[in-house]
Design an enzyme around this catalytic site. Structure first.
Site, PDB file in Angstrom:
ATOM      1  N   SER A 154      -7.365  -1.214   6.971  1.00 15.20           N
ATOM      2  CA  SER A 154      -7.540  -2.693   6.137  1.00 15.20           C
ATOM      3  C   SER A 154      -6.721  -3.556   6.530  1.00 15.20           C
ATOM      4  O   SER A 154      -5.563  -3.250   6.963  1.00 15.20           O
ATOM      5  CB  SER A 154      -7.460  -2.206   4.655  1.00 15.20           C
ATOM      6  N   GLN A 187       5.828 -10.677   2.623  1.00 14.41           N
ATOM      7  CA  GLN A 187       5.927  -9.276   3.140  1.00 14.41           C
ATOM      8  C   GLN A 187       7.060  -8.763   2.260  1.00 14.41           C
ATOM      9  O   GLN A 187       8.135  -8.956   2.421  1.00 14.41           O
ATOM     10  CB  GLN A 187       6.050  -9.499   4.603  1.00 14.41           C
ATOM     11  N   ARG A 193       0.913  -1.206  -0.098  1.00 21.32           N
ATOM     12  CA  ARG A 193      -0.069  -0.126  -0.206  1.00 21.32           C
ATOM     13  C   ARG A 193       0.849   1.247  -0.132  1.00 21.32           C
ATOM     14  O   ARG A 193       1.896   1.253   0.436  1.00 21.32           O
ATOM     15  CB  ARG A 193      -0.799  -0.084   1.162  1.00 21.32           C
ATOM     16  N   ARG A 213      16.477 -20.212  36.046  1.00 16.63           N
ATOM     17  CA  ARG A 213      16.536 -19.513  34.774  1.00 16.63           C
ATOM     18  C   ARG A 213      17.532 -20.286  33.939  1.00 16.63           C
ATOM     19  O   ARG A 213      18.779 -20.480  34.354  1.00 16.63           O
ATOM     20  CB  ARG A 213      17.153 -18.024  35.052  1.00 16.63           C
ATOM     21  N   SER A 257      -4.655  -7.386   6.053  1.00 16.91           N
ATOM     22  CA  SER A 257      -3.984  -8.072   4.855  1.00 16.91           C
ATOM     23  C   SER A 257      -5.086  -9.127   4.328  1.00 16.91           C
ATOM     24  O   SER A 257      -5.120  -9.446   3.233  1.00 16.91           O
ATOM     25  CB  SER A 257      -2.822  -8.789   5.441  1.00 16.91           C
ATOM     26  N   ASN A 306       7.649   1.168   0.738  1.00 14.02           N
ATOM     27  CA  ASN A 306       7.731   0.077  -0.104  1.00 14.02           C
ATOM     28  C   ASN A 306       8.630   0.222  -1.348  1.00 14.02           C
ATOM     29  O   ASN A 306       9.164  -0.861  -1.814  1.00 14.02           O
ATOM     30  CB  ASN A 306       6.280  -0.588  -0.565  1.00 14.02           C
ATOM     31  N   ARG A 312      -5.808  -2.568  -6.015  1.00 15.73           N
ATOM     32  CA  ARG A 312      -6.731  -2.806  -4.981  1.00 15.73           C
ATOM     33  C   ARG A 312      -7.691  -1.723  -4.926  1.00 15.73           C
ATOM     34  O   ARG A 312      -7.313  -0.574  -5.415  1.00 15.73           O
ATOM     35  CB  ARG A 312      -5.995  -2.876  -3.897  1.00 15.73           C
TER      36      ARG A 312
END
Length: 417
Positions: free
Chosen positions: A92, A115, A24, A173, A94, A34, A83
């Site tokens: 929105s 991704q 997007r 631990r 995925s 992106n 889209r």
């Protein structure tokens, strides 16, 4: 750029397998994330190249609502799902976007949501994960990474509550080497089927995970992640099928690469250019690794012979003039030296360099090159021409050479002993 190829996954599995990258335009953490350049390549390009070179997808798509992202996606050989506004909102999910894609592409049977923020993805990752679906019958497979982190219950300020451990006993631990850790989604990819998406599920049916090593698990959400991711991808990213360790020859334009493209004229008529010391040191670095560097001048932008001679003396490089199509002049040289173009690096900065940029095993342009050259190059420098771009590309070439050597050493390691 590696073209997207249609390859059958398995002889007995005729399902259409599609890679889908959601990209997007309205990233809040990092604007235009992106397509922002990461280590010389748009972020989107890293995963598209890995997906294409895996040769397991019948189609590779980018789902976007943004014109510039669409251009970058197509330049890397991907198809574009434009889209709708309904699935392009900040709210929105995925799954909503993938559902729309599935409805509009009824021939797609298996979807791999990759991704864009996973730049250390390699072809073998998705190839092995898909085999779990096509060969072992799983319905959904997603990537995970092993984390060794102790978790504690969150408490609200002023509540008076005390925190409690969630995954350890403080009295016992464990040491890291005595604890297997926990598997966490790393967000690199999610394989699922059309049937699950129609049920509004990405993970369902027979579910399996694919474990990725920590060095490949990189995610980018906010600005502070970017420099860390850039260093990681330079070490562990997938740079394509080219074998940079065999680069033996580099062609580099003088105008716009070694210089900023300007020629100074003195009152007496002498021509002068400005050369950055960082770039000449970059050339010497390559020469020190037995990479021959040839500087190119163009008859479109000629350099006086006296100036060319001084450049040759200063850099220790041969300086030659090429015509409107540099490839025509350079092909005979590559053949004479009995090299393949995969053994050649090329640095240009304009339209006439496109063929060489596409053909060379490694290619680069300065940051201020025109879009047509940037789209053809495999690496875009963060520096402008005449301002350290050649030094940057030289370091990139040598880094890939060291990386290739390291990989060869890893192949010789007996991991069982």
């Amino acid at each position: 750029h590696t073209p997207v190829q249609k390859v059958a996954v398995m002889a007995d599995d005729k399902r259409h397998v599609a890679a889908l990258v959601l990209a997007r335009g309205g990233s809040k953490g990092i604007p235009q994330k992106n397509i922002k350049t990461l280590a010389g390549i748009p972020l989107l390009g890293w995963v598209l190249r890995a997906a294409a070179d895996s040769e397991v997808f019948d189609s590779i798509w980018v789902s976007t609502d943004h014109d510039e992202i669409e251009k970058v996606a197509k330049s890397w050989g991907a198809k574009v799902h434009r889209r709708s506004p309904e699935v392009s909102k900040d709210s929105s999910t995925s799954l909503e976007t993938i559902s729309e894609f599935v409805e509009l592409n009824p021939d797609v049977d298996v979807i791999c949501n990759i991704q864009a923020t996973a730049p250390c993805l390699h072809p073998f990752h998705v190839k092995k994960a898909l085999e779990m679906i096509t060969g072992k019958g799983f319905d959904s497979v997603f990537s995970v990474v092993r984390r060794h982190q102790f978790r504690w219950q969150e408490v609200k300020k002023g509540s008076g509550e005390l925190t409690t451990p969630l995954n350890l006993d403080p009295a016992k631990r464990p040491r890291r080497q005595d604890w297997d850790g926990e598997l966490c989604e790393n967000g690199s990819f999610y394989f699922t089927t059309r049937e699950l998406v129609k049920k509004q599920l990405l993970q369902g049916g027979k579910v399996a995970y694919y474990e990725m090593l920590p060095e490949y698990s990189v995610d980018i959400d906010v600005d502070i992640d970017w420099p860390v991711a850039e260093q990681r991808v330079l070490r562990y990213g997938y740079f394509g099928r080219a074998t940079p360790e065999v680069v033996r020859l580099m062609f580099c334009n003088v105008s716009g690469c070694l210089t900023d493209g300007r020629i100074f004229l003195s009152v007496s008529g002498e021509e002068m250019v400005s050369i950055n010391a960082r770039d000449t040191s970059g050339i010497r670095m390559l020469q020190g690794e037995q990479v021959e560097v040839v500087l190119l001048t163009s008859d479109l932008d000629p350099v006086a012979q006296s100036l060319a001679d001084r450049l040759a003396k200063r850099t220790g490089c041969k300086v030659m003039q090429v015509g409107k199509e540099p490839l025509d002049d350079l092909k005979p040289i590559v053949e004479e030296k009995k090299l393949d173009w995969k053994d050649v690096a090329y640095m240009g900065n304009d339209k006439q360099d496109v063929k060489c940029l596409n053909l060379a095993g490694m290619s680069a342009v300065p940051k201020d090159a025109p879009v047509v050259a940037i789209n053809a190059a495999k690496y875009t420098c963060q520096n402008c021409g005449g301002m350290g771009a050649i030094r940057e590309f030289a370091e990139h070439i040598l880094l890939q050479k060291e990386k290739a050597k390291a990989q060869m050493e890893q192949h010789r390691i007996d991991r069982c002993n």
